[in-house]
Design an enzyme around this catalytic site. Sequence first.
Site, PDB file in Angstrom:
ATOM      1  N   CYS A  33       3.286  23.123-147.079  1.00 35.11           N
ATOM      2  CA  CYS A  33       4.135  22.198-147.840  1.00 35.11           C
ATOM      3  C   CYS A  33       3.883  22.268-149.338  1.00 35.11           C
ATOM      4  CB  CYS A  33       3.933  20.765-147.350  1.00 35.11           C
ATOM      5  SG  CYS A  33       2.292  20.128-147.695  1.00 35.11           S
ATOM      6  N   CYS A  71      -1.087  15.117-144.672  1.00 30.69           N
ATOM      7  CA  CYS A  71      -1.521  14.504-145.933  1.00 30.69           C
ATOM      8  C   CYS A  71      -2.864  13.798-145.755  1.00 30.69           C
ATOM      9  CB  CYS A  71      -0.467  13.522-146.438  1.00 30.69           C
ATOM     10  SG  CYS A  71       1.125  14.294-146.794  1.00 30.69           S
TER      11      CYS A  71
END
Length: 173
Positions: free
Chosen positions: A67, A136
Site C-alpha cells: 500500500c 496499519c
Amino acid sequence: MLQGLRFAAGALRESQASCQLIRPAVAAAQRPYHKNVVDHYENPRNVGSFGKNDANVGTGLVGAPACGDVMKLQIKVDEAGNIIDSCFKTFGCGSAIASSSVATEWIKGKTIEEVVTIKNSDIAKHLSLPPVKLHCSMLAEDAIKAAVKDIQAKRAAAGQAPAAVEEKMAATA
C-alpha cells in the site's frame, strides 16, 4: 418526435434504476472511519523525530510495499530501560497515522520489555479498524519492535545494558 421522447424517457428510467443499484455498493465502500481513527488522524499525538544518532534513541522504520505506507517510530529511553518519550512520522492513510499516534501514546512510561508485548490486534481493536486496514496496526507493532531492537543494539555496541537487565543478570549469577 414523440417516439424519440419516449425512448429518452425510457433510457433515463433505466439509468436511474442502475444508479440506485450502484449507490448502496458505493455507500458500503465509503464506510466512515471510527471516531478514534478520526481523532488520532485529525489530532495526531507525538508527531516529530529525535536525532537518530542519540545514544538514548531507538528508531524503527517499517513499510508496507503493498500500500506504500511508511512508518518511523522513535523511542527515547533512560538508563533503566524506561521509555521517557516517543514520536513518529508516518506517510500513509488515516489508519496508519492513527495507529502510529496510538502506539506512541501507549509506549510512553513503559519499559522496553513491556512495549514489545503490545499487539497489533490491541491497536486495531482500540481503533475499530476494518480487516482491510489491519496492516496499519501491524506496521505500528513492527515499528515498536524495530525501535526496541535498535536501542538494544546501540546499547550493546556501547557496552551498556539497561540497569534492569543488569540486575536480572546479577540475581541469576
